[in-house]
Motif scaffolding. Structure first.
Motif, PDB file in Angstrom:
ATOM      1  N   ILE A  19       0.848  -1.202   0.000  1.00  9.56           N
ATOM      2  CA  ILE A  19       0.000   0.000   0.000  1.00  9.56           C
ATOM      3  C   ILE A  19       0.879   1.247   0.000  1.00  9.56           C
ATOM      4  O   ILE A  19       0.613   2.214  -0.726  1.00  9.56           O
ATOM      5  N   ALA A  20       1.941   1.220   0.806  1.00 10.25           N
ATOM      6  CA  ALA A  20       2.853   2.371   0.845  1.00 10.25           C
ATOM      7  C   ALA A  20       3.495   2.599  -0.523  1.00 10.25           C
ATOM      8  O   ALA A  20       3.635   3.748  -0.965  1.00 10.25           O
ATOM      9  N   LYS A  21       3.863   1.504  -1.212  1.00 15.60           N
ATOM     10  CA  LYS A  21       4.435   1.626  -2.557  1.00 15.60           C
ATOM     11  C   LYS A  21       3.423   2.249  -3.521  1.00 15.60           C
ATOM     12  O   LYS A  21       3.768   3.116  -4.326  1.00 15.60           O
ATOM     13  N   LEU A  22       2.181   1.793  -3.431  1.00 19.89           N
ATOM     14  CA  LEU A  22       1.137   2.340  -4.304  1.00 19.89           C
ATOM     15  C   LEU A  22       0.913   3.825  -4.024  1.00 19.89           C
ATOM     16  O   LEU A  22       0.787   4.628  -4.952  1.00 19.89           O
ATOM     17  N   ARG A  23       0.870   4.170  -2.764  1.00 19.25           N
ATOM     18  CA  ARG A  23       0.655   5.576  -2.408  1.00 19.25           C
ATOM     19  C   ARG A  23       1.808   6.449  -2.879  1.00 19.25           C
ATOM     20  O   ARG A  23       1.598   7.571  -3.335  1.00 19.25           O
ATOM     21  N   SER A  24       3.021   5.935  -2.754  1.00 18.16           N
ATOM     22  CA  SER A  24       4.169   6.740  -3.161  1.00 18.16           C
ATOM     23  C   SER A  24       4.260   6.866  -4.680  1.00 18.16           C
ATOM     24  O   SER A  24       4.900   7.784  -5.185  1.00 18.16           O
ATOM     25  N   SER A  25       3.594   5.972  -5.402  1.00 12.55           N
ATOM     26  CA  SER A  25       3.648   6.047  -6.858  1.00 12.55           C
ATOM     27  C   SER A  25       2.647   7.050  -7.426  1.00 12.55           C
ATOM     28  O   SER A  25       2.682   7.372  -8.609  1.00 12.55           O
ATOM     29  N   VAL A  26       1.753   7.543  -6.591  1.00 15.82           N
ATOM     30  CA  VAL A  26       0.765   8.520  -7.039  1.00 15.82           C
ATOM     31  C   VAL A  26       1.419   9.904  -7.016  1.00 15.82           C
ATOM     32  O   VAL A  26       1.933  10.346  -5.995  1.00 15.82           O
ATOM     33  N   THR A  27       1.396  10.559  -8.152  1.00 15.63           N
ATOM     34  CA  THR A  27       1.943  11.918  -8.181  1.00 15.63           C
ATOM     35  C   THR A  27       0.859  12.897  -7.750  1.00 15.63           C
ATOM     36  O   THR A  27      -0.329  12.665  -7.966  1.00 15.63           O
ATOM     37  N   LYS A  28       1.266  13.982  -7.174  1.00 14.04           N
ATOM     38  CA  LYS A  28       0.291  14.943  -6.668  1.00 14.04           C
ATOM     39  C   LYS A  28      -0.430  15.672  -7.801  1.00 14.04           C
ATOM     40  O   LYS A  28      -1.536  16.139  -7.623  1.00 14.04           O
ATOM     41  N   THR A  29       0.178  15.726  -8.961  1.00 18.56           N
ATOM     42  CA  THR A  29      -0.465  16.439 -10.058  1.00 18.56           C
ATOM     43  C   THR A  29      -1.460  15.561 -10.795  1.00 18.56           C
ATOM     44  O   THR A  29      -2.506  16.027 -11.210  1.00 18.56           O
ATOM     45  N   SER A  30      -1.166  14.294 -10.966  1.00 14.58           N
ATOM     46  CA  SER A  30      -2.045  13.450 -11.767  1.00 14.58           C
ATOM     47  C   SER A  30      -3.189  12.840 -10.959  1.00 14.58           C
ATOM     48  O   SER A  30      -4.237  12.538 -11.501  1.00 14.58           O
ATOM     49  N   LYS A  31      -2.970  12.617  -9.680  1.00 11.15           N
ATOM     50  CA  LYS A  31      -3.959  11.982  -8.813  1.00 11.15           C
ATOM     51  C   LYS A  31      -4.341  10.582  -9.285  1.00 11.15           C
ATOM     52  O   LYS A  31      -5.344  10.038  -8.880  1.00 11.15           O
ATOM     53  N   LYS A  32      -3.556  10.000 -10.201  1.00 12.21           N
ATOM     54  CA  LYS A  32      -3.806   8.645 -10.676  1.00 12.21           C
ATOM     55  C   LYS A  32      -2.734   7.727 -10.104  1.00 12.21           C
ATOM     56  O   LYS A  32      -1.568   8.089 -10.065  1.00 12.21           O
ATOM     57  N   PRO A  33      -3.141   6.537  -9.671  1.00 17.32           N
ATOM     58  CA  PRO A  33      -2.133   5.619  -9.147  1.00 17.32           C
ATOM     59  C   PRO A  33      -1.239   5.096 -10.272  1.00 17.32           C
ATOM     60  O   PRO A  33      -1.694   4.847 -11.376  1.00 17.32           O
ATOM     61  N   GLY A  34       0.017   4.970  -9.969  1.00 18.94           N
ATOM     62  CA  GLY A  34       0.948   4.387 -10.918  1.00 18.94           C
ATOM     63  C   GLY A  34       0.897   2.874 -10.829  1.00 18.94           C
ATOM     64  O   GLY A  34       0.266   2.305  -9.954  1.00 18.94           O
ATOM     65  N   ILE A  35       1.566   2.227 -11.754  1.00 26.50           N
ATOM     66  CA  ILE A  35       1.623   0.770 -11.732  1.00 26.50           C
ATOM     67  C   ILE A  35       2.868   0.361 -10.956  1.00 26.50           C
ATOM     68  O   ILE A  35       3.961   0.848 -11.212  1.00 26.50           O
ATOM     69  N   VAL A  36       2.681  -0.555 -10.039  1.00 26.63           N
ATOM     70  CA  VAL A  36       3.794  -1.041  -9.229  1.00 26.63           C
ATOM     71  C   VAL A  36       3.925  -2.537  -9.463  1.00 26.63           C
ATOM     72  O   VAL A  36       2.955  -3.273  -9.338  1.00 26.63           O
ATOM     73  N   PHE A  37       5.125  -2.962  -9.850  1.00 26.03           N
ATOM     74  CA  PHE A  37       5.388  -4.376 -10.066  1.00 26.03           C
ATOM     75  C   PHE A  37       6.309  -4.891  -8.969  1.00 26.03           C
ATOM     76  O   PHE A  37       7.180  -4.169  -8.489  1.00 26.03           O
ATOM     77  N   ASP A  38       6.114  -6.153  -8.618  1.00 24.26           N
ATOM     78  CA  ASP A  38       6.953  -6.759  -7.593  1.00 24.26           C
ATOM     79  C   ASP A  38       8.320  -7.173  -8.140  1.00 24.26           C
ATOM     80  O   ASP A  38       9.241  -7.413  -7.384  1.00 24.26           O
ATOM     81  N   GLU A  39       8.433  -7.264  -9.465  1.00 27.26           N
ATOM     82  CA  GLU A  39       9.676  -7.719 -10.087  1.00 27.26           C
ATOM     83  C   GLU A  39      10.525  -6.538 -10.538  1.00 27.26           C
ATOM     84  O   GLU A  39      10.019  -5.443 -10.773  1.00 27.26           O
ATOM     85  N   ARG A  40      11.810  -6.821 -10.684  1.00 25.66           N
ATOM     86  CA  ARG A  40      12.712  -5.796 -11.214  1.00 25.66           C
ATOM     87  C   ARG A  40      12.337  -5.538 -12.677  1.00 25.66           C
ATOM     88  O   ARG A  40      11.844  -6.437 -13.364  1.00 25.66           O
TER      89      ARG A  40
END
Length: 101
Positions: free
Chosen positions: A57-78
């Motif tokens: 959840i913390a990774k998902l929250r940190s991937s959201v930019t303040k300007t876009s307000k859209k969640p980014g995609i987070v993958f568990d793999e490199r």
């Protein structure tokens, strides 16, 4: 056969000797101890899973930019591992399409 006696010393309510009733108490305590240990193990497992999910959840929250307000995609793999998998999928699809034509 039930033992009836005027003396209740060393006897339980049903007339059986007290020493015969003790193993049942010990068995009950052992079963209870086993259940408590299993519950404690489950609590440890759930806490670990909770920590993992909180991290995601913390990774998902940190991937959201303040300007876009859209969640980014987070993958568990490199990225390089993910890229290799996607290339493998594309190659497999290409081979399938070539054999169909």
């Amino acid at each position: 056969m039930e033992v009836k006696s005027m003396s209740t010393k060393g006897k339980t309510r049903n007339g059986k000797a007290e020493h015969l009733a003790r193993p049942r108490k010990t068995e009950s305590l052992e079963r209870l101890r086993g259940r408590v240990e299993a519950a404690a193990d489950e609590i440890v497992r759930l806490r670990s899973e909770n920590a993992r999910m909180s991290s995601n959840i913390a990774k998902l929250r940190s991937s959201v930019t303040k300007t876009s307000k859209k969640p980014g995609i987070v993958f568990d793999e490199r990225p390089d591992v993910l890229r290799a998998k996607v290339r493998g999928f594309i190659d497999t699809i290409d081979e399938y399409l070539q054999t169909e034509n």
